[in-house]
Enzyme design. Structure first.
Site, PDB file in Angstrom:
ATOM      1  N   LYS B  78       0.861  -1.191   0.000  1.00  0.00           N
ATOM      2  CA  LYS B  78       0.000   0.000   0.000  1.00  0.00           C
ATOM      3  C   LYS B  78       0.895   1.239   0.000  1.00  0.00           C
ATOM      4  CE  LYS B  78      -3.752   1.941   2.840  1.00  0.00           C
ATOM      5  NZ  LYS B  78      -4.493   1.752   4.107  1.00  0.00           N
ATOM      6  N   SER B 172      -9.415   1.523   3.569  1.00  0.00           N
ATOM      7  CA  SER B 172      -8.672   2.330   2.641  1.00  0.00           C
ATOM      8  C   SER B 172      -7.629   1.553   1.834  1.00  0.00           C
ATOM      9  CB  SER B 172      -7.964   3.458   3.393  1.00  0.00           C
ATOM     10  OG  SER B 172      -7.079   2.919   4.353  1.00  0.00           O
ATOM     11  N   SER B 196      -9.341  -0.917   7.799  1.00  0.00           N
ATOM     12  CA  SER B 196      -8.878  -0.718   6.427  1.00  0.00           C
ATOM     13  C   SER B 196      -8.175  -1.877   5.756  1.00  0.00           C
ATOM     14  CB  SER B 196      -7.965   0.506   6.360  1.00  0.00           C
ATOM     15  OG  SER B 196      -8.730   1.669   6.571  1.00  0.00           O
TER      16      SER B 196
END
Lengths: 95, 512, 503
Positions: B78, B172, B196
């Protein structure tokens, strides 16, 4: 605008100043809604409870006093928008 | 024959070890799949050259018999994980051109075991969101989007309301989840602050694990909410996820909140599962929860479910106030997370390494430097980030600090106590992960901020208490979309979590 | 290599005279916040170096620059030194201490917050004893002491229209020591800082170098009518980096406030800067708006728990404090209380004194230092700490020995000292050069004195006639003729002999 609305607007303006953000026209309603939502936390009975800042409450582990970092100026300045003679540069700050 | 890229990570590793599989070919394939799946918008930056270099290095080491634990395994990170020399944006214009001169501690650990970095995954800006739509690179598309409304045979199922529409991969860490779900990489890293990793895992049909707070060093991970953030892993199986997680855990002297590796107890094979379900009106409101409950009854038997239900309505003792798990937890989470974020994001000011505003107004209302800072921040941050910073500033401001923020911190301790109480009786807690299955991108864009926050309904509790937890694919809804199952273990009992999840995984036998 | 006194001279006038500087009926109330940089190799929360005067941004880690994902890591030695300081200041150590974030924006504050302590500082209470000008002791209470990060430096005049930022100092460990508002004059304020500095130096937790910025003072000044129990509105004067500026700033500010109040205008609570060029204070524009610092416990830093064992260990290892040092000098060298207080206040002067007292009588050394040496240092506004480079102890010993042996008179020694403070030459050489040798040789003196008597028959006869006082006149004349070099004892004896001789 009601008194509440005015004080909300003032609070938002104050917060924007503290956070160095510019607020748009839509932000007021959002802010009011969220602020109202947050108020709900007041209804929880927390008598006698200590606040918890972090799940790790064990004693801090300390670091030995050793110079093992720094002196990375080129890497430090590499992403900077403006530098001169090894300094970060910003518009003049008036004291 | 399964393509090597679709093997489990463990099998991939075995094939690489015996020479059946070439790491360079594997990495090339991963990169090719990333290109092929461009429409998913899962990546912000691909690391083509770097990955191939690393793969070449792995090839040499394997040949020399110096293979490390994750040698040659392609992973994705990420964009919250700083990667030295490779652009790291946190999904924000503020860091659009930021190239870190350092890597996150956990990245170094994985690369130290020979893992390959394929690229940086798309996300919600600064990890704030549950749909992965606020990243400056645009929305992430759930790889299951074209599967919605179709069953295994391709025939349209009843309930085609999501057919043909682009679905959200959740957030997210949507990009990381998508990269794994689409078969680009066998595993990817995300960050989980309030859900997330777990929520995107549930939306995309992957396994998503979040360890105990403090297990993985946060050094080098862009901070959103310091007391909640933890690195997490996406994979297609429980075993694969833990295989990666294993190498990420451990004390780092540069992160004062990190702890030593092994504090777990011996695992008791006969585990007691507690089932955490909200009040009936919530169950009735969300079809996915009803499906989940049905799935539970099929898995454990109706009697067992009833017996072990820790539900608001059906289990009331004076010690365990379940009410707070529903109301209070979500507010407490957002109060604390936004407060910490408002402070953590103050460093992004246009001075040293971020986007800097070049606009100068002719009428100087602000001091020059304030104009630069406000301008840079207002331009660099998207609306959700600005909203959360303002809210965080609000709860910390004088007049509200004690009534709101400290109150939320007290709520946090109450929650921790509730879990401790539950774990006196149960070894593992089971719960739903999300109220719904993957919503469409269109729906996501029209969510009010609060509707979006509600996505975290089941996940914030374990975050606030700092407990290890995971989401695994469980059952499907009428559209054929995955519904996740959350497992929560006591602090530092990752071994127990792994054992329980593996066991359940076998029984469920979920087929994507 | 040593430097001479002249190169250490500062150009301004001697320090202001004591007391009664304010208009009648008014008094000032001063509280001081002293920021002391902890002497450690690396910074409070990062491993970057802390040495003074490095090239810009060379002593900055990614942590100090607040780059994404960076986290603080607390320095053990900094904590130990802060604890040692707490013990030396007789404060109460908070065994469970918390670091908090003080949030505000400033370009040389990279994190956008300063890691500091608010609700649970490391130490509470404590006191410092200062010597007043009348010789009495006043105890000044300390409010608290906490640890915090220093900020970087903004240079506003380096580049036209811009501000240049150097983060070398960003993250250096500071102790902030806050006194209660119990100081009543510029001299008391200065004495407090000097005493605090000498304590910190004695325990090696801060080098106290104000010019380099390791010790900085913020002064909170308010005024009130004598006998008014209420405190007036106070103003804060920031960043005073010398004792002289502290005294000047405090005095100016008190007078400024009194003038306002006498004109029936209110004193506005402000943060002000002292302009060293004009000797005045002015309002700081950037501090006009009220700050809401939104302090909250730093979630990256677990609580600091201090064990009793650690405190005991530190107490046992506490170096000699100034007051103890003064008492020791008095006891071991048999000098007076006031002498020992002057000599012992500072470790350098105590050591200097000890060196002298090893070769000359302690009383001589003490007397010479407190009356001759200190007076000259005060006149030239030079601190005792630099004495080794101006007049090394060994040379001072040689000079004092010349007096002991009678080679030069005490009077000549004063002249010699002035010259020695200006150059590096050995005292023996200077005595030659300046012709300061005492004349004690009868053979040389006798004809000279005889001539004196012969040239002054009137006075000679007056003395012989009974006017004893004239003897003093002869002594003075004899001294003039010998250009001050006559050994008083010998001159006296010879004069007596000649005058009494009648022949």
């Amino acid at each position: 605008m009601s008194e509440d609305e005015i004080s909300q607007k003032e609070q938002l303006a104050r917060l924007a100043r503290l956070a160095r953000l510019r607020v748009g026209t839509g932000d007021s309603a959002d802010f009011a809604a969220m602020a109202a939502w947050f108020e709900k936390i007041k209804t929880i009975d927390t008598q006698g409870i200590e606040p918890m800042t972090n799940p790790r409450e064990e004693n801090a582990r300390l670091r030995e006093d050793r110079v093992d970092d720094g002196d990375v100026r080129d890497a430090l300045l590499a992403n900077a928008p403006e530098t001169q003679h090894g300094f970060f540069v910003v518009p003049k700050v008036i004291e | 024959m399964t393509h090597p890229c679709d093997l489990s990570l463990v099998e991939m590793s075995e094939r690489l070890a015996c020479g059946d599989l070439c790491p360079v070919a594997l990495t090339e394939e991963a990169l090719r799949r990333a290109e092929e799946n461009k429409h998913l918008n899962a990546f912000v930056t691909l690391n083509k050259e770097g990955a191939l270099e690393q793969a070449e290095q792995s090839r040499k080491l394997i040949k020399e018999g110096k293979m490390r634990a994750l040698e040659g395994i392609p992973l994705a990170y990420k964009d919250m994980f700083c990667t030295k020399g490779l652009r790291t944006t946190a999904g924000s214009r503020m860091l659009e051109n930021f190239v870190p001169p350092y890597s996150a501690h956990v990245v170094k650990l994985l690369e130290g075991e020979g893992a390959i970095c394929i690229g940086k995954c798309n996300q919600d800006e600064f990890a704030m969101g549950s749909a992965s739509i606020t990243g400056f690179g645009g929305a992430v598309v759930n790889p299951l989007s074209d599967q919605a409304g179709k069953d295994q045979t391709g025939k349209d199922q009843a309930g085609k309301d999501k057919a043909g529409k682009q679905l959200s991969a959740g957030g997210s860490s949507g990009g990381s989840a998508a990269a794994v779900a689409a078969g680009i990489v066998p595993a990817a890293l995300g960050t989980d602050t309030g859900g997330s990793v777990r929520q995107p895992a549930a939306f995309t049909g992957c396994v998503g694990v979040k360890p105990t707070y403090g297990r993985c060093s946060r050094f080098g991970i862009v901070a959103y909410a310091s007391s909640l953030d933890q690195a997490g892993v996406f994979a297609r199986s429980v075993q694969d996820a833990f295989a990666v997680l294993h190498h990420m855990m451990g004390y780092d002297e540069r992160d004062m909140t990190s702890v030593d590796s092994y504090r777990g107890e011996k695992v008791n094979p006969d585990m007691n599962f507690g089932i955490l379900l909200p009040s009936l009106d919530v169950v009735e409101k969300y079809p996915a929860i009803s499906e989940w409950l049905k799935g539970m009854e099929m898995l454990l038997g109706k009697k067992s479910v009833e017996k072990n239900m820790i539900a608001g309505e059906r289990y009331k003792t004076k010690d365990v106030n379940l009410q707070n798990l529903e109301s209070g937890a979500l507010e407490a989470y957002y109060i604390i997370a936004t407060a910490e974020a408002s402070s953590n994001l103050a460093r992004y000011d246009g001075v040293r390494y971020t986007h800097r505003s070049t606009h100068r107004s002719t009428a100087l209302k602000e001091n020059n430097i304030d104009e630069l800072i406000s301008g840079s921040r207002s331009e660099g941050f998207g609306s959700e980030v600005r909203r959360r910073i303002l809210m965080g500033t609000h709860v910390l401001s004088s007049g509200y600090y004690d009534a709101i923020y400290v109150q939320a911190q007290k709520m946090r301790r109450i929650l921790k106590g509730i879990f401790e109480k539950m774990f006196e009786t149960y070894d593992i807690i089971l719960s739903p992960v999300t109220p719904t299955t993957a919503f469409t991108l269109e729906e996501a864009k029209n969510f009010s901020p609060q509707a979006m926050y509600l996505q975290d309904f089941f996940t914030v509790q374990a975050s606030l208490a700092g407990l290890p937890c995971l989401s695994m694919p469980f059952v499907k809804d009428a559209n054929g979309l995955p519904i996740g199952l959350q497992l929560i273990a006591p602090a530092f009992q990752e071994e127990r979590l792994l054992a329980a999840a593996s066991h359940v995984e076998k029984i469920i036998g979920y087929k994507p | 290599m040593t430097s001479s006194l002249s190169s250490s001279l500062s150009s301004s006038s001697p320090s202001s005279p004591a007391a009664s500087m304010l208009p009648d009926g008014w008094e000032m109330v001063v509280g001081l916040e002293v920021h002391a940089q902890i002497t450690s190799s690396s910074k409070l929360f990062s491993g970057a170096a802390t040495a003074f005067d490095a090239e810009p941004n060379r002593q900055v880690s990614f942590i100090d620059a607040a780059m994404p994902g960076m986290l603080p890591s607390l320095n053990k030695r900094c904590v130990e030194k802060a604890l040692l300081t707490a013990i030396a200041l007789e404060g109460e150590v908070n065994r469970h201490s918390v670091f908090e974030r003080k949030n505000y924006f400033y370009p040389d504050l990279p994190q956008g917050y300063q890691i500091s302590q608010l609700k649970h500082p490391l130490m509470q209470g404590g006191e410092i004893a200062i010597a007043l000008e009348d010789g009495s002791t006043k105890k000044i209470a300390i409010e608290r002491m906490h640890m915090e990060q220093d900020a970087g430096k903004s240079l506003h005049d380096m580049i036209l229209g811009k501000t240049a930022i150097d983060l070398n100092r960003s993250g250096v460990a500071l102790m902030e020591i806050v006194s209660k508002p119990e100081l009543a004059s510029p001299q008391e304020a200065s004495a407090y800082v000097a005493k605090l500095r000498s304590i910190l130096r004695a325990i090696d937790t801060c080098d106290g170098n104000m010019q380099e910025g390791s010790l900085r003072v913020d002064a909170n000044v308010s005024v009130r009518k004598k006998d008014d129990p209420k405190l007036g509105t106070r103003c804060e004067i920031k960043n005073l980096n010398s004792l002289r500026f502290l005294r000047q700033a405090v005095l100016f500010e008190a007078k400024r406030q009194i003038t306002l109040l006498e004109q029936r205008e209110p004193v506005l609570q402000q943060t002000r800067l002292f302009d060293t060029a004009t000797g005045t204070t002015r309002n700081m524009r950037s501090k006009e708006e009220a700050h809401d610092y939104r302090y909250f416990p730093d979630p990256d830093i677990p609580p600091l728990v201090i064990e009793e064992e650690q405190l005991e260990g530190l107490r046992a290892a506490l170096p000699e404090l100034p007051d103890a040092r003064c008492a020791r000098l008095q006891r071991d060298y048999g000098i007076s209380a006031s002498e020992s207080s002057l000599l012992g206040e500072n470790a350098t002067s105590a050591a200097y004194f000890s060196t002298l007292a090893a070769s000359v009588p302690a009383k001589t050394a003490a007397n010479w230092m407190t009356s001759e040496l200190f007076a000259r240092l005060k006149t030239h506004e030079v601190e005792i700490d630099t004495i080794a480079s101006i007049l090394p102890a060994e040379r001072a010993v040689k000079m004092l020995l010349l007096v002991e042996k009678g080679t030069i008179s005490a009077r000549a020694a004063k002249t010699l000292l002035d010259r020695m403070l200006e150059n590096d030459k050995e005292p023996a050489a200077l005595v030659e050069e300046m012709g300061l040798q005492q004349m004690g040789d009868e053979k040389t003196l006798l004809p000279l004195l005889q001539a004196l008597l012969d040239e002054n028959p009137k006075q000679r006869d007056a003395y012989r006639g009974g006017k004893q006082a004239v003897f003093g006149w002869f002594v003075g004349q004899a001294m003039q003729r010998t250009r001050g070099r006559g050994d008083p004892k010998v001159v006296n004896a010879l004069l007596q002999r000649l005058l009494d001789n009648e022949g």
